[in-house]
Write a protein that holds these residues in place. Structure first.
Motif, PDB file in Angstrom:
ATOM      1  N   PHE A 158       1.095  -0.925  -0.114  1.00 37.69           N
ATOM      2  CA  PHE A 158       0.244   0.005  -0.139  1.00 37.69           C
ATOM      3  C   PHE A 158       0.856   1.325   0.232  1.00 37.69           C
ATOM      4  N   LYS A 159       0.561   2.002  -1.173  1.00 45.11           N
ATOM      5  CA  LYS A 159       1.586   3.361  -0.797  1.00 45.11           C
ATOM      6  C   LYS A 159       0.961   4.263  -0.315  1.00 45.11           C
ATOM      7  N   VAL A 160       2.104   4.886   0.809  1.00 45.14           N
ATOM      8  CA  VAL A 160       1.781   6.010   1.246  1.00 45.14           C
ATOM      9  C   VAL A 160       2.449   7.371   1.488  1.00 45.14           C
ATOM     10  N   ASP A 161       2.156   8.393   1.837  1.00 42.72           N
ATOM     11  CA  ASP A 161       2.216   9.284   1.579  1.00 42.72           C
ATOM     12  C   ASP A 161       3.984   9.611   2.183  1.00 42.72           C
ATOM     13  N   ASN A 326      -7.257  -1.749   0.282  1.00 42.91           N
ATOM     14  CA  ASN A 326      -6.745  -0.055   0.028  1.00 42.91           C
ATOM     15  C   ASN A 326      -7.897   1.211   0.574  1.00 42.91           C
ATOM     16  N   SER A 327      -9.145   0.201   0.203  1.00 42.49           N
ATOM     17  CA  SER A 327     -10.046   1.441   0.369  1.00 42.49           C
ATOM     18  C   SER A 327     -10.028   1.613   2.434  1.00 42.49           C
ATOM     19  N   SER A 330      -6.443   3.299   3.480  1.00 40.95           N
ATOM     20  CA  SER A 330      -5.878   4.052   3.366  1.00 40.95           C
ATOM     21  C   SER A 330      -6.962   5.817   4.062  1.00 40.95           C
ATOM     22  N   ALA A 333      -4.575   5.832   7.473  1.00 36.67           N
ATOM     23  CA  ALA A 333      -3.507   6.333   6.630  1.00 36.67           C
ATOM     24  C   ALA A 333      -3.268   7.718   6.877  1.00 36.67           C
ATOM     25  N   ASP A 334      -4.471   7.902   6.093  1.00 36.55           N
ATOM     26  CA  ASP A 334      -4.830  10.121   5.886  1.00 36.55           C
ATOM     27  C   ASP A 334      -4.531  10.092   7.916  1.00 36.55           C
TER      28      ASP A 334
END
Length: 375
Positions: A158-161, A326-327, A330, A333-334
């Protein structure tokens, strides 16, 4: 410069047999295959699932490359990978989300049929990208994060900032998110309800945080360590029970704090200890009580009495707190990036990768919640 076609030799933590001390070894990490990515790990952390697997519980294949929580930077990608690129910051997950299979479409579970929970210690083609001293290495779920490099299928990353706090990113890759999701997605805790959380490690504190977010008004934390009281209160706990202070079963102590001794609406078992699964179920209300089992089991088969179930209660298992990879992740993560969770309270100790065995001693300290591994 990318080294997609080259084998990387680096340091990684390996367990050669159940109950043996882990060793920092020189390992070989193969290039990623078509749907995979190779990741340069930056930070990892210890989850109790890692410890149980090192001890051989419940069923483990050796030699084992250890670790499943962490965060790193994509070093190279397979030719079919479209959603990630070199330089992206990612965290590993142990389930995927295709959004197309029967389960993903139904929304009833997070256990994607296309990208399922991997328990054979290998990649999806039943081979390994890791080796040591000529032997193939297995991993716990989808990858092995206690190493300088690792390979994971892109569907389990999973891509993170890139500006996210590295330790916090590692925490949400499993432990904290599992507890938070259990209250949010698995139990769907109702506003104004009562909750009991058994075990106040990172998972339990996540469950407390999730219950608070959902509007629970009474959140009871149960732990034998008095030092967990302060941590629990920071995350939203309203009452604390140390079962060592009483001869009564924990379930009865919970009922004493509930209205009319009826029990709580929801309970979360975050330890995997057999008798606490029963206690957490018995702590809930007759007819409507719901218990979510989150903790990794200490035994493959757990003894169980049916009396509570026959009284209309619900006992439900959970993987990753019911979170979709993902859903839902995310959103967490935010919130993590915006520092809406007090995750700094989980960060109590750290070690360098070379000093990994010190981490197991630190876990014995009463004030220890999470040990961060700096890579």
């Amino acid at each position: 410069m990318a080294t997609t076609s080259q084998v990387i030799t680096c340091k990684g933590v390996v367990c050669w047999g159940g109950g043996e001390a882990v060793r920092l070894e020189e390992i070989e990490v193969d290039p990623p295959k078509s749907t995979e990515i190779r990741v340069k790990m930056l930070c990892s952390s210890i989850c109790h699932t890692d410890i149980k697997r090192i001890r051989g519980s419940p069923v483990v294949k050796y030699p084992l490359a250890v670790g499943h929580e962490g965060v790193g930077v994509v070093e190279s990608v397979g030719e079919e990978v479209k959603n990630l690129k070199e330089g992206d910051m990612v965290i590993p997950t142990f389930i995927g989300e295709c959004k197309q299979c029967e389960i993903c479409i139904s929304g009833k579970s997070n256990l994607c049929m296309t990208n399922p929970l991997m328990l054979n210690g290998l990649m999806r083609d039943n081979t390994s990208r890791l080796s040591c001293k000529g032997k193939r290495l297995h991993h716990i779920f989808s990858c092995a994060t206690w190493s300088e490099y690792m390979v994971v299928d892109a569907n389990y990353a999973f891509k993170v900032d890139p500006s996210i706090d590295l330790a916090h990113a590692s925490f949400i890759s499993c432990g904290f998110s599992t507890g938070y999701g259990a209250a949010w997605k698995e139990a769907k805790v109702e506003s104004g309800s009562s909750v009991a959380v058994f075990g106040l490690g990172a998972v339990g504190l996540g469950a407390i945080s999730g219950a608070k977010m959902m509007g629970a008004t009474k959140i009871i934390g149960i732990d034998k360590n008095d030092m967990k009281r302060e941590k629990g209160e920071i995350f939203g706990m309203t009452h604390f029970i140390n079962p060592s202070d009483s001869d009564m079963p924990p379930s009865e102590l919970v009922k004493e704090l509930s209205d009319g001794r009826m029990g709580v609406d929801y309970s979360f078992e975050c330890t995997g200890i057999s008798h606490l699964i029963i206690e957490s179920l018995q702590a809930t209300k007759v007819g409507t009580g719901k218990t979510i089992v989150i903790g990794a089991p200490t035994e493959p088969i757990e003894p169980f009495g049916f009396a509570s179930i026959l009284k209309g209660k619900t006992l439900k298992g959970s993987i990753f707190g019911g979170l979709k990879a993902n859903s839902d992740l995310s959103i967490i993560a935010d919130k993590c990036h915006k520092r809406e969770f007090p995750l700094e309270e989980l960060y109590t100790h750290e070690v360098q990768l070379a000093d990994i065995n010190q981490a197991f001693e630190l876990l014995k300290q009463p004030n220890c919640v999470k040990v961060v591994i700096k890579i």
